[in-house]
Enzyme design. Structure first.
Site, PDB file in Angstrom:
ATOM      1  N   ASP A 186      45.869  38.813 -85.780  1.00  0.00           N
ATOM      2  CA  ASP A 186      46.017  40.264 -85.941  1.00  0.00           C
ATOM      3  C   ASP A 186      44.887  41.035 -85.291  1.00  0.00           C
ATOM      4  O   ASP A 186      45.063  42.174 -84.868  1.00  0.00           O
ATOM      5  CB  ASP A 186      46.136  40.615 -87.420  1.00  0.00           C
ATOM      6  CG  ASP A 186      47.510  40.241 -87.933  1.00  0.00           C
ATOM      7  OD1 ASP A 186      47.715  39.057 -88.269  1.00  0.00           O
ATOM      8  OD2 ASP A 186      48.409  41.109 -87.928  1.00  0.00           O
ATOM      9  N   GLN A 193      56.511  35.428 -95.550  1.00  0.00           N
ATOM     10  CA  GLN A 193      56.954  35.555 -94.152  1.00  0.00           C
ATOM     11  C   GLN A 193      57.349  34.194 -93.571  1.00  0.00           C
ATOM     12  O   GLN A 193      58.218  34.127 -92.704  1.00  0.00           O
ATOM     13  CB  GLN A 193      55.836  36.172 -93.292  1.00  0.00           C
ATOM     14  CG  GLN A 193      55.590  37.646 -93.549  1.00  0.00           C
ATOM     15  CD  GLN A 193      54.521  37.889 -94.583  1.00  0.00           C
ATOM     16  OE1 GLN A 193      54.287  37.060 -95.471  1.00  0.00           O
ATOM     17  NE2 GLN A 193      53.847  39.019 -94.495  1.00  0.00           N
TER      18      GLN A 193
HETATM   19  O1  MRU Z   1      51.463  41.167 -92.730  1.00  0.00           O
HETATM   20  P1  MRU Z   1      52.192  40.708 -91.504  1.00  0.00           P
HETATM   21  O2  MRU Z   1      53.460  39.984 -91.807  1.00  0.00           O
HETATM   22  O3  MRU Z   1      52.369  41.814 -90.483  1.00  0.00           O
HETATM   23  O4  MRU Z   1      51.197  39.640 -90.858  1.00  0.00           O
HETATM   24  C1  MRU Z   1      51.527  39.043 -89.648  1.00  0.00           C
HETATM   25  C2  MRU Z   1      50.593  37.971 -89.245  1.00  0.00           C
HETATM   26  O5  MRU Z   1      49.590  37.739 -89.860  1.00  0.00           O
HETATM   27  C3  MRU Z   1      50.884  37.261 -87.963  1.00  0.00           C
HETATM   28  O6  MRU Z   1      50.379  35.963 -88.022  1.00  0.00           O
HETATM   29  C4  MRU Z   1      50.208  38.041 -86.837  1.00  0.00           C
HETATM   30  O7  MRU Z   1      50.650  39.361 -86.783  1.00  0.00           O
HETATM   31  C5  MRU Z   1      50.320  37.422 -85.519  1.00  0.00           C
HETATM   32  S1  MRU Z   1      51.941  37.064 -84.979  1.00  0.00           S
HETATM   33  C6  MRU Z   1      52.478  38.055 -83.872  1.00  0.00           C
END
Ligand code: MRU
Length: 346
Positions: free
Chosen positions: A230, A189
């Site tokens: 999260d 990401q």
């Molecule tokens: O697995 P993902 O890409 O959904 O994980 C996203 C993250 O860990 C972000 O750091 C988190 O959602 C916070 S950002 C809005």
């Protein structure tokens, strides 16, 4: 090198939810057309739509899509969407809000009540992004070189995002020299999405492999770390993308700030501490192989069938968090009372 301008991760048009397929970025900008709760849940599971606040908003629209097809589908749609991924608090938060709005609506068709609530949640998350960006920028005003992990921009949350919104605000204020973005294995990401967004925003950046961060922090090349979240437990422990915890340890060892940014919809007062957070375990093939490039080709990275672990998140204890930045202010240090005090009515 990405085209300049704001990224539109999600938009509702003509009764359809349109979402940029994040699995194809940065190579191809393809918009998915989602017409049912199943479509939305599937897009969330395969990370075509991702980032804690964004999956919450998408799921809220998913309930509205399903109710437009079948006015009796509320329970089923809500259950499916709320459980599409287990770790982000925002998913159940948004779905339960839509469910309550539909249940309490009098005289309004269920699909319209759901759509109105989804729009409200999206608007609230958008203004939360602006407000937390301002608080976070105050917090990091004298920190020119900042490391961030995963993707926390407009692809992860309405508005300008969470941690990346803070970085964009610091850039607007003129105090940011450099963003160091970690790759964020296994799904990259950082390498694919954060670099794409930073390019569009015109913010100076360098990409690092995840394992390089601690050494650069120890060498004094990084002035602060900022990440999203999260799920924030009631005691201030933070669940975020796997690989966050080592950055927090390195930041503490070097005595630089480790800041967590997110809307209050990510705080889960019913979760007492980080050890109670359900950490999503994803397909081991994500570790064994990498799907990349414009054609989405699969490249094997290891011996076929190698046993793997693939936790998608880790827990950073509150003791390592210098400050939790939300739209309703900053918890510094981020511990039980200061965190819960940020919640509406807290
Ligand atoms: O697995 P993902 O890409 O959904 O994980 C996203 C993250 O860990 C972000 O750091 C988190 O959602 C916070 S950002 C809005």
């Amino acid at each position: 090198v990405a085209t300049p301008g704001p990224v539109i991760a999600l938009r509702w048009r003509d009764g359809v939810l349109r979402a940029l397929d994040q699995t194809l970025l940065p190579w191809r900008e393809v918009e998915l057309e989602l017409r049912s709760a199943d479509d939305v849940a599937a897009a969330i599971k395969r990370l075509a739509i991702r980032g804690a606040p964004l999956i919450g908003v998408a799921a809220a629209y998913g309930v509205a899509l399903e109710l437009a097809r079948d006015a009796d589908a509320l329970e089923r749609a809500c259950e499916m969407l709320a459980t599409a991924r287990p770790t982000a608090a925002n998913l159940a938060y948004a779905v339960r809000r839509v469910q309550a709005a539909v249940t309490s609506a009098t005289g309004e068709p269920p699909a319209e009540a759901a759509l109105a609530e989804a729009r409200r949640i999206e608007a609230e998350e958008r203004s939360a992004s602006d407000a937390l960006a301002a608080h976070g920028a105050d917090e990091l005003a004298d920190r020119p070189r900042i490391l961030t992990h995963c993707n926390t921009g407009a692809l992860a949350a309405p508005g300008r995002g969470t941690a990346l919104a803070v970085l964009a605000e610091l850039a607007d204020r003129g105090s940011l020299e450099l963003v160091l973005a970690t790759e964020s294995r296994p799904l990259l990401q950082g390498a694919r999405l954060t670099v794409y967004e930073l390019g569009r925003l015109g913010i100076a950046h360098q990409l690092l492999v995840d394992g390089a961060a601690a050494g650069l922090i120890a060498a004094g090349e990084i002035d602060a770390v900022i990440v999203g979240c999260d799920r924030v437990a009631a005691n201030g422990d933070v669940a975020n993308k796997v690989g966050t915890y080592p950055h927090a340890l390195a930041a503490a060892a070097a005595a630089i700030p480790f800041v967590v940014a997110g809307p209050t919809s990510t705080i889960d007062p019913a979760c007492p501490s980080g050890d109670r957070v359900v950490i999503e375990e994803r397909d081991p093939d994500e570790v064994r192989a990498i799907r990349t490039g414009p054609g989405g080709d699969l490249h094997q990275l290891t011996v076929a069938g190698t046993p793997c672990r693939n936790p998608a998140f880790d827990i950073t204890p509150a003791s390592l968090v210098t400050a939790l930045v939300t739209e309703r202010g900053v918890a510094r240090p981020a511990r039980g009372e200061s965190v819960l005090g940020l919640l509406p009515g807290g």
